[in-house]
Design an enzyme around this catalytic site. Structure first.
Site, PDB file in Angstrom:
ATOM      1  N   GLU A 146     -22.616  39.725  38.990  1.00 47.29           N
ATOM      2  CA  GLU A 146     -23.143  39.542  37.636  1.00 47.29           C
ATOM      3  C   GLU A 146     -23.860  40.782  37.105  1.00 47.29           C
ATOM      4  O   GLU A 146     -23.761  41.091  35.925  1.00 47.29           O
ATOM      5  CB  GLU A 146     -24.094  38.348  37.587  1.00 47.29           C
ATOM      6  N   HIS A 156     -15.253  33.865  64.257  1.00 43.07           N
ATOM      7  CA  HIS A 156     -14.145  33.008  64.668  1.00 43.07           C
ATOM      8  C   HIS A 156     -12.969  33.101  63.721  1.00 43.07           C
ATOM      9  O   HIS A 156     -12.025  32.315  63.820  1.00 43.07           O
ATOM     10  CB  HIS A 156     -14.635  31.564  64.804  1.00 43.07           C
ATOM     11  N   LYS A 204     -17.780  29.945  28.588  1.00 37.39           N
ATOM     12  CA  LYS A 204     -18.513  28.745  28.152  1.00 37.39           C
ATOM     13  C   LYS A 204     -18.187  28.417  26.694  1.00 37.39           C
ATOM     14  O   LYS A 204     -18.002  27.255  26.340  1.00 37.39           O
ATOM     15  CB  LYS A 204     -20.023  28.953  28.317  1.00 37.39           C
TER      16      LYS A 204
HETATM   17  O1  PA5 Z   1     -26.461  33.961  35.784  1.00 37.68           O
HETATM   18  C1  PA5 Z   1     -25.902  33.299  34.922  1.00 37.68           C
HETATM   19  O2  PA5 Z   1     -26.005  33.543  33.701  1.00 37.68           O
HETATM   20  C2  PA5 Z   1     -25.075  32.121  35.337  1.00 37.68           C
HETATM   21  O3  PA5 Z   1     -24.823  32.112  36.706  1.00 37.68           O
HETATM   22  C3  PA5 Z   1     -25.775  30.827  34.888  1.00 37.68           C
HETATM   23  O4  PA5 Z   1     -26.937  30.598  35.632  1.00 37.68           O
HETATM   24  C4  PA5 Z   1     -24.806  29.644  35.018  1.00 37.68           C
HETATM   25  O5  PA5 Z   1     -23.697  29.856  34.183  1.00 37.68           O
HETATM   26  C5  PA5 Z   1     -25.454  28.317  34.649  1.00 37.68           C
HETATM   27  O6  PA5 Z   1     -26.118  28.403  33.436  1.00 37.68           O
HETATM   28  P1  PA5 Z   1     -27.601  27.806  33.343  1.00 37.68           P
HETATM   29  O7  PA5 Z   1     -28.401  28.568  34.358  1.00 37.68           O
HETATM   30  O8  PA5 Z   1     -28.039  28.049  31.957  1.00 37.68           O
HETATM   31  O9  PA5 Z   1     -27.458  26.347  33.686  1.00 37.68           O
END
Ligand code: PA5
Length: 353
Positions: free
Chosen positions: A237, A253, A347
């Site tokens: 990310e 393993h 999303k």
């Molecule tokens: O880091 C991010 O932006 C994502 O991994 C979000 O955490 C994930 O999409 C879930 O969204 P939220 O944390 O708003 O529930």
């Protein structure tokens, strides 16, 4: 000059303040504990299982709870990253529904299911639809501060669960652990911060090891497994790059056999072994033998050992290093660590269907 020695340029290229949020993590952890102390508790006492339901940056706190709690809690912790909940969830299950935005569709669905099954619920969120539903349902809500990326909010999204479990009599001694955690992170940030140059900064050196390579992060079951998972997610990310993780002893393993072909691609892998002083002695032996077997096949292997007395400080000592390293890797690739446009696009596209 490498970008990693130009701290002004890094701050300027960090549109969402990821570096600032990391610097503030010790305070975040202390505040998160207070938030967990202030929330009303869900009714009822006899809890047989704990479920944390969430996705991505909102789910990793569940894994931290699972690992931290495994030697301390007398009930299992299950992390649910799905629309649906496991069959066992019912009135004796404590469910933490966690979504930083409060609008993640899988979490909203799991929340509704937990309500239908009569589970005891606590919601952690900044707001959104999840908060609206919880308030309407009379479910306790821990409202955490908005304005940072979900993955920069692990303190807010994890530590209140410890406070709730402590107050329900299910965990003890956590307050001292949180205090140590804040102090320990305060000393570590002095080593990892952008102002410390590359040749003195272990986080920048880790980023340099990963640059133009694929990180492979290995942890150990029951100790550093969640950190390996976290490092992988943070490289994805923050640096917008691939990374992979696995755990000892399981990887001995299967995965270990796979370091023979194709040799030229294997030379682009960089392996990190994340260790904890409390790793099982037989696992410690496995680190050395494994290293010997595959070291020449890959670009490099390094080991990092958690520091700190309590389990919380030790887990976060490694998380902190990986968080900083992944942000520095973003700068090496010339990308802004904060925005995750691909997730946003996905999303938005699903919301329209
Ligand atoms: O880091 C991010 O932006 C994502 O991994 C979000 O955490 C994930 O999409 C879930 O969204 P939220 O944390 O708003 O529930």
């Amino acid at each position: 000059m490498t970008i990693l020695n130009d701290w002004q340029a890094m701050y300027a290229g960090d549109s969402m303040g990821m570096l600032e949020a990391l610097w503030n993590l010790p305070d975040q952890c202390a505040r998160a504990w207070e938030l967990g102390l202030a929330t009303p508790l869900p009714p009822g006492r006899d809890v047989r299982q704990v479920v944390v339901t969430g996705l991505g940056g909102s789910a990793i706190g569940g894994d931290l709870l699972r690992v931290y709690g495994s030697g301390r809690l007398s009930v299992p912790v299950v992390v649910n990253r799905d629309y649906v909940l496991p069959q066992f969830v019912g009135p004796q299950t404590l469910v933490f529904a966690v979504s930083y935005s409060g609008n993640t569709e899988e979490t909203l669905s799991a929340y509704r299911e937990a309500r239908e099954r009569g589970a005891r619920l606590v919601v952690l969120t900044t707001g959104g639809r999840l908060k609206e539903m919880a308030l309407a349902d009379g479910v306790p809500v821990i409202t955490v501060p908005a304005g940072i990326a979900p993955r920069a909010a692990t303190g807010y999204l994890f530590i209140p669960t410890l406070a709730v479990l402590s107050r329900m009599g299910m965990l003890s001694g956590v307050e001292a652990g949180v205090e140590e955690l804040s102090r320990h992170l305060q000393s570590l940030r002095e080593k990892y911060k952008p102002e410390v140059p590359l040749d003195e900064n272990p986080a920048k050196q880790m980023a340099a090891n990963f640059h133009n390579r694929i990180p492979v992060i290995w942890g150990a079951s029951g100790t550093t497994e969640v950190v390996a998972q976290r490092w992988k997610g943070q490289v994805n990310e923050n640096a917008k790059a691939p990374a992979y993780w696995n755990v000892f002893p399981e990887l001995n393993h299967n995965e270990l056999v796979g370091f023979q072909y194709p040799p030229e691609l294997l030379q682009r892998l960089y392996i990190v072994i994340l260790r904890d002083p409390r790793d099982h002695p037989r696992v410690v032996l496995r680190y050395a033998v494994t290293r010997e077997i595959m070291e020449k096949a890959v670009a490099g292997v390094t080991e990092v050992t958690a520091t700190g007395r309590d389990g919380l400080a030790r887990l976060y000592s490694l998380i902190y290093l990986g968080d900083y390293a992944s942000i520095y890797l973003a700068f090496l690739y010339g990308v802004d660590p904060g925005p995750v446009k691909v997730i946003d696009r996905l999303k938005a596209s699903l919301a329209g269907k």
